[in-house]
Scaffold this active site. Sequence first.
Site, PDB file in Angstrom:
ATOM      1  N   VAL A  59       0.828  -1.200   0.000  1.00 24.26           N
ATOM      2  CA  VAL A  59       0.000   0.000   0.000  1.00 24.26           C
ATOM      3  C   VAL A  59       0.869   1.258   0.000  1.00 24.26           C
ATOM      4  O   VAL A  59       0.655   2.188  -0.791  1.00 24.26           O
ATOM      5  CB  VAL A  59      -0.957   0.020   1.207  1.00 24.26           C
ATOM      6  CG1 VAL A  59      -1.791   1.299   1.212  1.00 24.26           C
ATOM      7  CG2 VAL A  59      -1.870  -1.202   1.188  1.00 24.26           C
ATOM      8  N   ARG A  63      12.414   0.270   7.130  1.00 25.77           N
ATOM      9  CA  ARG A  63      13.499  -0.468   7.790  1.00 25.77           C
ATOM     10  C   ARG A  63      14.662  -0.698   6.852  1.00 25.77           C
ATOM     11  O   ARG A  63      15.818  -0.640   7.245  1.00 25.77           O
ATOM     12  CB  ARG A  63      12.973  -1.792   8.336  1.00 25.77           C
ATOM     13  CG  ARG A  63      12.147  -1.678   9.609  1.00 25.77           C
ATOM     14  CD  ARG A  63      11.878  -3.038  10.221  1.00 25.77           C
ATOM     15  NE  ARG A  63      10.999  -3.839   9.385  1.00 25.77           N
ATOM     16  CZ  ARG A  63       9.673  -3.868   9.503  1.00 25.77           C
ATOM     17  NH1 ARG A  63       9.089  -3.120  10.429  1.00 25.77           N
ATOM     18  NH2 ARG A  63       8.941  -4.626   8.716  1.00 25.77           N
ATOM     19  N   GLU A 102      -9.892   5.793   6.940  1.00 24.63           N
ATOM     20  CA  GLU A 102     -10.842   5.156   6.026  1.00 24.63           C
ATOM     21  C   GLU A 102     -10.380   3.775   5.585  1.00 24.63           C
ATOM     22  O   GLU A 102     -11.186   2.856   5.416  1.00 24.63           O
ATOM     23  CB  GLU A 102     -11.048   6.041   4.795  1.00 24.63           C
ATOM     24  CG  GLU A 102     -12.128   5.555   3.850  1.00 24.63           C
ATOM     25  CD  GLU A 102     -13.503   5.551   4.490  1.00 24.63           C
ATOM     26  OE1 GLU A 102     -14.010   4.442   4.776  1.00 24.63           O
ATOM     27  OE2 GLU A 102     -14.064   6.631   4.722  1.00 24.63           O
ATOM     28  N   GLY A 152     -10.793  -1.629   3.274  1.00 23.81           N
ATOM     29  CA  GLY A 152     -10.000  -1.362   2.087  1.00 23.81           C
ATOM     30  C   GLY A 152     -10.452  -0.115   1.357  1.00 23.81           C
ATOM     31  O   GLY A 152     -10.499   0.982   1.905  1.00 23.81           O
ATOM     32  N   ILE A 193     -13.411   0.559   0.216  1.00 21.66           N
ATOM     33  CA  ILE A 193     -14.816   0.920   0.400  1.00 21.66           C
ATOM     34  C   ILE A 193     -14.931   2.122   1.334  1.00 21.66           C
ATOM     35  O   ILE A 193     -14.419   2.091   2.454  1.00 21.66           O
ATOM     36  CB  ILE A 193     -15.615  -0.253   0.998  1.00 21.66           C
ATOM     37  CG1 ILE A 193     -15.538  -1.472   0.084  1.00 21.66           C
ATOM     38  CG2 ILE A 193     -17.063   0.146   1.232  1.00 21.66           C
ATOM     39  CD1 ILE A 193     -16.164  -2.706   0.681  1.00 21.66           C
ATOM     40  N   GLU A 231      -2.095 -14.960   3.668  1.00 25.65           N
ATOM     41  CA  GLU A 231      -0.708 -14.967   4.114  1.00 25.65           C
ATOM     42  C   GLU A 231      -0.224 -16.402   4.340  1.00 25.65           C
ATOM     43  O   GLU A 231      -1.021 -17.337   4.430  1.00 25.65           O
ATOM     44  CB  GLU A 231      -0.584 -14.178   5.423  1.00 25.65           C
ATOM     45  CG  GLU A 231      -1.035 -12.733   5.341  1.00 25.65           C
ATOM     46  CD  GLU A 231      -0.088 -11.858   4.548  1.00 25.65           C
ATOM     47  OE1 GLU A 231       1.079 -12.275   4.346  1.00 25.65           O
ATOM     48  OE2 GLU A 231      -0.501 -10.769   4.124  1.00 25.65           O
ATOM     49  N   ASP A 259      -8.710 -10.428  12.226  1.00 26.71           N
ATOM     50  CA  ASP A 259      -8.765  -9.242  11.374  1.00 26.71           C
ATOM     51  C   ASP A 259     -10.180  -8.662  11.343  1.00 26.71           C
ATOM     52  O   ASP A 259     -10.378  -7.456  11.516  1.00 26.71           O
ATOM     53  CB  ASP A 259      -8.305  -9.614   9.961  1.00 26.71           C
ATOM     54  CG  ASP A 259      -8.467  -8.483   8.965  1.00 26.71           C
ATOM     55  OD1 ASP A 259      -7.542  -7.659   8.856  1.00 26.71           O
ATOM     56  OD2 ASP A 259      -9.512  -8.425   8.287  1.00 26.71           O
ATOM     57  N   LYS A 264     -11.847  -4.915  12.787  1.00 34.44           N
ATOM     58  CA  LYS A 264     -12.656  -4.007  11.978  1.00 34.44           C
ATOM     59  C   LYS A 264     -14.045  -3.815  12.590  1.00 34.44           C
ATOM     60  O   LYS A 264     -14.596  -2.706  12.556  1.00 34.44           O
ATOM     61  CB  LYS A 264     -12.762  -4.554  10.557  1.00 34.44           C
ATOM     62  CG  LYS A 264     -11.415  -4.579   9.831  1.00 34.44           C
ATOM     63  CD  LYS A 264     -11.500  -5.314   8.508  1.00 34.44           C
ATOM     64  CE  LYS A 264     -10.155  -5.335   7.809  1.00 34.44           C
ATOM     65  NZ  LYS A 264     -10.181  -6.120   6.552  1.00 34.44           N
ATOM     66  N   GLY A 314      -5.832  -4.919  -1.443  1.00 31.29           N
ATOM     67  CA  GLY A 314      -5.086  -4.608  -2.648  1.00 31.29           C
ATOM     68  C   GLY A 314      -4.346  -3.301  -2.487  1.00 31.29           C
ATOM     69  O   GLY A 314      -4.885  -2.336  -1.946  1.00 31.29           O
TER      70      GLY A 314
END
Length: 437
Positions: free
Chosen positions: A17, A48, A130, A135, A137, A191, A202, A206, A307
Amino acid sequence: MTEYRRLRVALLGAGAVGSQVAALLLKHGDELADRAGARLELAGIAVRNPDAPRDVELPRELFTTDAEPLITGADIVIELMGGIEPARSHILLGLGSGADVVTANKALLATHGPEVFEAADRVGASVYYEAAAAGAIPIIRPLRDSLAGDRVVRIMGIVNGTTNYILDRMDGEGADFADVLADAQRLGYAEADPTADVEAYDAAQKAAILASLAFHTTVPLDAVHREGITTITADMIHQARDAGFVIKLLAVCERLHEDGGEQISVRVYPALVPREHPLASVHGANNAVFVEAEAAGSLMFYGAGAGGMQTASAVLGDVVSAARRHMAGGTGVGESTRANLPIVSIGHVTTRYQITLEVADRPGVLAKIALLLSEGGVSIATLVQTAIPTGSGERSTARVVIGTHRAADSALSEAVERLTGSDVVEHVVSVLRVEGE
């Protein structure tokens, strides 16, 4: 060309991102300046390892491993590092220096949100996030701004693309969980360690963020009931289809009325959704959030839940908002948590259920099951029994799929315990809640 005041932007992190955010800031600088009313100058990118391979090529001179001077000299800090530390310390440093902060860090906000927002309030700064909930949306701004004058009654959403991809493939192809998970990992949807997704950590983070906004109440992460999808089998998917449902991992945030007062419930679990419900048609790795409000009615927000490029869109929208606030002046708008509604446990939730049992195939079994359920206040709405083929000399068994009327989750749990201990029930195969009716 219009001359604009320059705002210094510090970017922390240049992963999937972050690298896209940097590239878009550099590529569309003139357009963003027109929209923001200020030129957004990318002052540097703290990472890093400046030499690590990245998806896009960025000027080497922008990279630094020394984040502090970059942060303290910025007007806007974009945190896309992820994790708790050093992200938390960097955000607090930025806010303490008077900068606005843009972040996509759901884990940090779900666990340290009150601390972050209080730090912003002390200096009149704003925190924009946001990209932390769904993501690309737009859901945070509608809840915080567009629906600020309304009363949100319920949020029901698919907020994790990995689990939706897995369940959608299982539903469409009849595939097993392990096989689809392996494909998801190979394609980059999951992952190498998928625990955060498939065990719903996750989604729970949210849900805590969305509920805090919707109900103007601080929702600690440990107050969110969480169940993952690792127990979902192809057989359960097939049974759901036969009954007219699809299984989705849902985040449900709900305003309840009990004992004359208002409470809220926040939970994440795999649930049966009627196939005619809009959320049933959310396919692949997409996300969707269904909001019910007293005045606005039913609203649905749909799109890519992950994404690099898609999430970068949400991040840059926040950056433009932060720049506009800087140009307008004044203090930032703080988070409203003054409602302080009590958060109830899962036992207070009332819904319908589908219970699948393997039972002894002999007279009186169904009557015994109905009695065990009714003793706890759970009544049967539908029942389908199918004989299970057995070998010669083996005890005859049957599969029973029960649909219940609405009942409290606590009553259902007690009824399932009684069924488990019964001499007529061989095995409680599954218990799924029904949502969206």
